[in-house]
Design a protein around this motif. Sequence first.
Motif, mmCIF file in Angstrom:
data_model
loop_
_atom_site.group_PDB
_atom_site.id
_atom_site.type_symbol
_atom_site.label_atom_id
_atom_site.label_comp_id
_atom_site.label_asym_id
_atom_site.label_seq_id
_atom_site.Cartn_x
_atom_site.Cartn_y
_atom_site.Cartn_z
ATOM 1 N N ARG B 108 0.837 -1.199 0.000
ATOM 2 C CA ARG B 108 0.000 0.000 0.000
ATOM 3 C C ARG B 108 0.882 1.264 0.000
ATOM 4 O O ARG B 108 1.774 1.388 0.851
ATOM 5 N N PRO B 109 0.648 2.177 -0.927
ATOM 6 C CA PRO B 109 1.489 3.377 -0.999
ATOM 7 C C PRO B 109 1.394 4.198 0.290
ATOM 8 O O PRO B 109 0.329 4.266 0.911
ATOM 9 N N VAL B 110 2.495 4.801 0.682
ATOM 10 C CA VAL B 110 2.525 5.623 1.894
ATOM 11 C C VAL B 110 1.940 6.993 1.565
ATOM 12 O O VAL B 110 2.462 7.708 0.708
ATOM 13 N N ARG B 111 0.820 7.327 2.208
ATOM 14 C CA ARG B 111 0.268 8.684 2.056
ATOM 15 C C ARG B 111 0.246 9.297 3.455
ATOM 16 O O ARG B 111 1.323 9.537 4.015
ATOM 17 N N GLU B 112 -0.930 9.532 4.038
ATOM 18 C CA GLU B 112 -0.939 10.062 5.414
ATOM 19 C C GLU B 112 -0.391 9.013 6.384
ATOM 20 O O GLU B 112 0.254 9.324 7.365
ATOM 21 N N ILE B 113 -0.720 7.748 6.088
ATOM 22 C CA ILE B 113 -0.333 6.668 6.985
ATOM 23 C C ILE B 113 0.531 5.663 6.214
ATOM 24 O O ILE B 113 0.244 5.357 5.060
ATOM 25 N N ASP B 114 1.604 5.177 6.867
ATOM 26 C CA ASP B 114 2.375 4.070 6.302
ATOM 27 C C ASP B 114 1.835 2.774 6.910
ATOM 28 O O ASP B 114 2.083 2.488 8.071
ATOM 29 N N TYR B 115 1.079 2.024 6.104
ATOM 30 C CA TYR B 115 0.475 0.789 6.597
ATOM 31 C C TYR B 115 1.477 -0.359 6.682
ATOM 32 O O TYR B 115 1.119 -1.454 7.080
ATOM 33 N N GLY B 116 2.707 -0.129 6.252
ATOM 34 C CA GLY B 116 3.704 -1.192 6.290
ATOM 35 C C GLY B 116 3.434 -2.225 5.225
ATOM 36 O O GLY B 116 3.086 -1.879 4.093
ATOM 37 N N PHE B 117 3.534 -3.507 5.593
ATOM 38 C CA PHE B 117 3.414 -4.591 4.625
ATOM 39 C C PHE B 117 1.961 -5.014 4.404
ATOM 40 O O PHE B 117 1.607 -6.183 4.541
ATOM 41 N N ALA B 118 1.128 -4.035 4.087
ATOM 42 C CA ALA B 118 -0.262 -4.317 3.741
ATOM 43 C C ALA B 118 -0.355 -4.393 2.226
ATOM 44 O O ALA B 118 0.194 -3.531 1.530
ATOM 45 N N GLY B 119 -1.031 -5.417 1.732
ATOM 46 C CA GLY B 119 -1.094 -5.623 0.279
ATOM 47 C C GLY B 119 -2.448 -5.260 -0.288
ATOM 48 O O GLY B 119 -3.469 -5.726 0.199
ATOM 49 N N ASP B 120 -2.452 -4.402 -1.308
ATOM 50 C CA ASP B 120 -3.682 -4.079 -2.035
ATOM 51 C C ASP B 120 -3.686 -4.838 -3.358
ATOM 52 O O ASP B 120 -2.673 -4.885 -4.058
ATOM 53 N N VAL B 121 -4.841 -5.399 -3.680
ATOM 54 C CA VAL B 121 -4.976 -6.121 -4.941
ATOM 55 C C VAL B 121 -5.576 -5.145 -5.954
ATOM 56 O O VAL B 121 -6.613 -4.530 -5.683
ATOM 57 N N ALA B 122 -4.899 -5.013 -7.106
ATOM 58 C CA ALA B 122 -5.342 -4.013 -8.089
ATOM 59 C C ALA B 122 -6.786 -4.291 -8.508
ATOM 60 O O ALA B 122 -7.583 -3.370 -8.653
ATOM 61 N N GLY B 123 -7.126 -5.553 -8.678
ATOM 62 C CA GLY B 123 -8.486 -5.888 -9.095
ATOM 63 C C GLY B 123 -8.533 -7.315 -9.584
ATOM 64 O O GLY B 123 -7.494 -7.983 -9.637
ATOM 65 N N PRO B 124 -9.736 -7.796 -9.928
ATOM 66 C CA PRO B 124 -9.874 -9.187 -10.346
ATOM 67 C C PRO B 124 -9.036 -9.516 -11.582
ATOM 68 O O PRO B 124 -8.612 -10.651 -11.749
ATOM 69 N N GLU B 125 -8.762 -8.520 -12.420
ATOM 70 C CA GLU B 125 -7.996 -8.793 -13.646
ATOM 71 C C GLU B 125 -6.537 -9.124 -13.334
ATOM 72 O O GLU B 125 -5.842 -9.701 -14.178
#
Lengths: 262, 262
Positions: B108-125
């Motif tokens: 997850r990109p660092v913006r206001e908060i650095d979530y650390g090793f949190a993974g975002d999935v771009a989408g089903p594709e």
Amino acid sequence: MIIVKIGGNILDNPERLQAFLLDFAQMPGPKVLVHGGGKIASALGQKLGITPKMVEGRRITDAETLDLVTMVYGGLVNKNVVAKLQALGCNAIGLTGADANIIPAQKRPVREIDYGFAGDVAGPESINADALEFMLEAGLTPVFAPLTHDTKGSMLNTNADTIASVLATALAHKYKVQLVYSFEKKGVLQDAADDASVIPYITAGKYKLLKETGVVNAGMVPKLDNAFAALQQGVAQVLICEGEALPSINTRQYSGTTLSLN
Amino acid sequence: MIIVKIGGNILDNPERLQAFLLDFAQMPGPKVLVHGGGKIASALGQKLGITPKMVEGRRITDAETLDLVTMVYGGLVNKNVVAKLQALGCNAIGLTGADANIIPAQKRPVREIDYGFAGDVAGPESINADALEFMLEAGLTPVFAPLTHDTKGSMLNTNADTIASVLATALAHKYKVQLVYSFEKKGVLQDAADDASVIPYITAGKYKLLKETGVVNAGMVPKLDNAFAALQQGVAQVLICEGEALPSINTRQYSGTTLSLN
């Protein structure tokens, strides 16, 4: 195809591990990686107050140790190796013997010693080789943690050397299998004090002699017995070498020990 | 086919878990199980002196927490669920998003908060649906831990609800997918204080109204937003119910909430 077993001497050293995985990822053809545990489990166990249980010098897997190895071997070590291989372009899939029921095992019977949740594999015929072949044919690279299951709902702790040899044997009816045991030395040594004294070839006959004369010592005997059993059951070749020797194993530069029946 | 997500309320209760797995094992046809973490990770983290890191009420996955969840979710929880399903005759295979590269994600990109090793999935594709379909067609039942990877060598911590909905959406082009979120209540409640006030059907229009009137509260909004996004992307049906309701979901006895677009 090739089955490579790595142990603590590689797993516990991030630079060696990364270099090894790069070599492994670049090997062509179907391949399987089997890893042991390394020091991470003992270190974590210590933090958690889980003391290693030993009876007559043998390690016992009690319930809390089973949880520990299931976490560390099946989770931390296995998934980090898979993620690293994926980053190197190798389509790895992390497995234990429970997954797709590939390695059903039996809790070791209690005789003089109760080994707890230690799993014995009956033999290569009990392996679900179809599931494994099906993954290999799909271009996947199975990465096995040293864990099996009892088919009754419990995970079991199983020696990584045993897993490597039983998988090699189970796949031998379909593939020409090379089984590689990566080792802390460059190979089987003629003189334990001299790292340069690698014995390049050991036949079954020569192995008998090496055991009789005590050149092959207690620690190596189970490993080599295992290896010769695999050869007798159709595995094409067993190689014992340093992890670093992997890229050289089918070349003239190979510097480890090659085992063969004759 | 069916994708079922279970969370801590089932995982933390051995009897409920066993009863749920029995129901799940008996469901016919292709199926996928996605599990969360439960209290086991926090309890173990506490023993290891790993304090949950929160920033502005959001959980942060630092390096030691990533190791913890990789061990507990990917190892202990996942492999024990697999072993139990195998004992119930369900040919389970335990996976994370790193395995066979099924769920590549981005840190997850660092913006206001650095979530650390949190993974975002771009989408089903971005899901490698072929690998998953190939396992389903072979009669395997994938069991997913809430973990993905960044394709650069690191595992990532990813919400189990998100994994369930992204897998459902990715499989929707091939299968008629039912997505089941097992829940601590019998379904979405009209009155949070009355467990019997389950709303049987929620359409997209009604959902808008329920949000506006505050019937659906903060905690449920991300879950339901996720669910309607999945429906919009082709998932046939989303069900929110207690784990115990699983055998009843395609019968008149079903007592949970069914979500549909209209």
